[in-house]
Design an enzyme around this catalytic site. Structure first.
Site, PDB file in Angstrom:
ATOM      1  N   SER A   1       0.797  -1.229   0.000  1.00  0.00           N
ATOM      2  CA  SER A   1       0.000   0.000   0.000  1.00  0.00           C
ATOM      3  C   SER A   1       0.832   1.283   0.000  1.00  0.00           C
ATOM      4  O   SER A   1       0.259   2.362  -0.173  1.00  0.00           O
ATOM      5  CB  SER A   1      -0.929   0.020   1.207  1.00  0.00           C
ATOM      6  OG  SER A   1      -2.041  -0.773   0.934  1.00  0.00           O
TER       7      SER A   1
ATOM      8  N   LYS B   1       0.369   3.423  -2.889  1.00  0.00           N
ATOM      9  CA  LYS B   1      -0.803   4.312  -2.986  1.00  0.00           C
ATOM     10  C   LYS B   1      -0.372   5.783  -2.969  1.00  0.00           C
ATOM     11  O   LYS B   1      -1.035   6.639  -3.548  1.00  0.00           O
ATOM     12  CB  LYS B   1      -1.781   4.014  -1.850  1.00  0.00           C
ATOM     13  CG  LYS B   1      -2.457   2.621  -2.000  1.00  0.00           C
ATOM     14  CD  LYS B   1      -3.315   2.257  -0.808  1.00  0.00           C
ATOM     15  CE  LYS B   1      -4.230   1.058  -1.023  1.00  0.00           C
ATOM     16  NZ  LYS B   1      -3.606  -0.247  -1.079  1.00  0.00           N
TER      17      LYS B   1
ATOM     18  N   TYR C   1      -3.124  -2.357 -10.533  1.00  0.00           N
ATOM     19  CA  TYR C   1      -3.053  -2.163  -9.074  1.00  0.00           C
ATOM     20  C   TYR C   1      -2.202  -3.261  -8.425  1.00  0.00           C
ATOM     21  O   TYR C   1      -1.319  -2.986  -7.599  1.00  0.00           O
ATOM     22  CB  TYR C   1      -4.478  -2.125  -8.492  1.00  0.00           C
ATOM     23  CG  TYR C   1      -4.528  -2.184  -6.986  1.00  0.00           C
ATOM     24  CD1 TYR C   1      -4.333  -1.028  -6.218  1.00  0.00           C
ATOM     25  CD2 TYR C   1      -4.755  -3.385  -6.323  1.00  0.00           C
ATOM     26  CE1 TYR C   1      -4.364  -1.090  -4.830  1.00  0.00           C
ATOM     27  CE2 TYR C   1      -4.782  -3.452  -4.942  1.00  0.00           C
ATOM     28  CZ  TYR C   1      -4.582  -2.303  -4.200  1.00  0.00           C
ATOM     29  OH  TYR C   1      -4.597  -2.368  -2.822  1.00  0.00           O
TER      30      TYR C   1
ATOM     31  N   TYR D   1      -4.267   3.813   7.850  1.00  0.00           N
ATOM     32  CA  TYR D   1      -5.647   3.290   7.845  1.00  0.00           C
ATOM     33  C   TYR D   1      -6.387   3.728   9.103  1.00  0.00           C
ATOM     34  O   TYR D   1      -6.296   4.887   9.512  1.00  0.00           O
ATOM     35  CB  TYR D   1      -5.673   1.754   7.736  1.00  0.00           C
ATOM     36  CG  TYR D   1      -4.687   1.178   6.764  1.00  0.00           C
ATOM     37  CD1 TYR D   1      -4.783   1.486   5.410  1.00  0.00           C
ATOM     38  CD2 TYR D   1      -3.665   0.338   7.172  1.00  0.00           C
ATOM     39  CE1 TYR D   1      -3.885   0.953   4.499  1.00  0.00           C
ATOM     40  CE2 TYR D   1      -2.769  -0.197   6.269  1.00  0.00           C
ATOM     41  CZ  TYR D   1      -2.884   0.113   4.945  1.00  0.00           C
ATOM     42  OH  TYR D   1      -1.995  -0.405   4.062  1.00  0.00           O
TER      43      TYR D   1
ATOM     44  N   VAL E   1       1.159  -3.863   3.753  1.00  0.00           N
ATOM     45  CA  VAL E   1       1.132  -5.178   4.395  1.00  0.00           C
ATOM     46  C   VAL E   1       2.396  -6.010   4.137  1.00  0.00           C
ATOM     47  O   VAL E   1       2.547  -7.085   4.705  1.00  0.00           O
ATOM     48  CB  VAL E   1      -0.118  -6.011   4.038  1.00  0.00           C
ATOM     49  CG1 VAL E   1      -1.366  -5.455   4.694  1.00  0.00           C
ATOM     50  CG2 VAL E   1      -0.302  -6.138   2.536  1.00  0.00           C
TER      51      VAL E   1
HETATM   52  N1  GLN Z   1      -1.925  -5.446  -2.113  1.00  0.00           N
HETATM   53  C1  GLN Z   1      -2.589  -5.285  -0.852  1.00  0.00           C
HETATM   54  C2  GLN Z   1      -4.075  -5.456  -0.992  1.00  0.00           C
HETATM   55  O1  GLN Z   1      -4.614  -4.964  -1.914  1.00  0.00           O
HETATM   56  C3  GLN Z   1      -2.275  -3.941  -0.298  1.00  0.00           C
HETATM   57  C4  GLN Z   1      -2.929  -3.718   1.031  1.00  0.00           C
HETATM   58  C5  GLN Z   1      -2.051  -3.093   2.054  1.00  0.00           C
HETATM   59  O2  GLN Z   1      -0.826  -2.996   1.923  1.00  0.00           O
HETATM   60  N2  GLN Z   1      -2.652  -2.718   3.138  1.00  0.00           N
HETATM   61  O3  GLN Z   1      -4.719  -6.076  -0.202  1.00  0.00           O
END
Ligand code: GLN
Length: 305
Positions: free
Chosen positions: A61, A64, A189, A241, A259
């Site tokens: 993420s 992002k 993505y 988050y 993650v």
């Molecule tokens: N690739 C992960 C997902 O889409 C990214 C989520 C994350 O890093 N929180 O679930």
């Protein structure tokens, strides 16, 4: 500085045992839960490192931030605001209920999955292959790493299992937020989440944001200052988050987690910080990584509040 980083890593290593490596994407489950590393890069391009700072992990993420920055550069803000909000959430990063209930149709912010998927549709390109390349090239520019690889194993694994993300995208297609081919969009993505980085790579992205858009140690502008301001504000309010509020009180820096175990934090006008520790807390943030940042923030008086 170097010895401070060593001592912070050693003091917090035991926290890695309290967290859990993500396994909902099978390719992530192979990470070493005990790894813990940090890199600092100042805006004048001094760097310091300690712990497992050379251990690769997928950006997840943290990508992002790159997608959001490209979207802000490629799409007028008024257009972007029709597609996404910039408000924090108390739900999990892959929540679908917030799309249906809380905001009727718009994803709450670009730092959660629904928001990032929608944001990718605002990046310049005639196809999703081109939009992926646009963000990928931007990632190489900001990290200074021309050889930035894509972890094929994690990409294949997420592509095989990422049905929640497909569901989010199809839902947004049904509410007119997304108009494009969902499979092509989520494929781009997944690829962006699978970029393989080290603490150094993410610290350098942080250093560019810390320097208001200049590459560290240079006068080369790669992001307009105003856009850096927006990105940092959204990181500060939404980047961790539904753990963003607590993180603001304990660390007090704009940050973004993934993650894969990475956390990118920005100390404005001073430095970018890249931390990795794949053992996560229940919100999907690196548990020991947050502890490391708490200590660092206290020792160097980094909180912006
Ligand atoms: N690739 C992960 C997902 O889409 C990214 C989520 C994350 O890093 N929180 O679930």
């Amino acid at each position: 500085m170097q010895s401070l980083l060593y001592s912070i890593i050693e003091a917090n290593r035991s926290w890695t045992r309290q967290g859990k490596v993500a396994n909902y994407i099978p390719g992530l489950a192979k990470a070493n839960p005990e790894a813990l590393g940090i890199v600092l890069i100042t805006t004048d391009n001094q760097s310091y490192a300690a712990g497992s700072h050379e251990t690769p992990f997928t950006i997840q993420s943290i990508s992002k931030i790159l997608t959001f920055t490209c979207a802000l550069m490629d799409t007028p803000f008024a257009e972007l605001s029709k597609i996404i909000s910039l408000e924090p959430t108390s739900d999990e990063f892959n929540s679908i209920s917030s799309l249906e209930i809380k905001n009727t149709h718009k994803p709450l912010n670009p730092m959660i999955n629904s928001g990032a998927i929608a944001t990718l549709s605002l990046v310049k390109g005639d196809s999703y292959a081109e939009r992926f390349q646009r963000v990928f090239s931007f990632a190489k520019l900001l990290t200074g790493n021309e050889a930035l690889p894509l972890n094929q194993d994690v990409y294949a694994s997420e592509s095989r299992t990422g049905h929640r993300n497909r569901a989010l995208a199809y839902y947004m297609k049904s509410t007119d937020i997304i108009h494009d081919d969902v499979e092509e969009l989520v494929d781009a993505y997944f690829r962006l989440c699978s970029l393989q980085v080290t603490c150094h790579d993410i610290a350098r992205i942080g250093a560019v944001l810390a320097g208001n858009g200049l590459l560290p140690g240079s006068e080369t502008r790669v992001i307009p200052k105003d856009i850096c301001r927006i990105v940092k504000a959204v990181m500060a309010t939404c980047g961790m988050y539904n753990g963003s509020g607590l993180f603001a009180t304990s660390v007090g820096l704009p940050a973004k987690s993934g993650v894969g175990g990475g956390i990118l934090a920005v100390s404005p006008n001073r430095m970018g910080i890249g931390v990795m520790g794949p053992a996560l807390d229940e919100k999907g943030n690196s548990l020991a990584g947050i502890k490391v940042l708490e200590d660092l923030s206290k020792r160097l008086d980094l909180s912006i509040y």
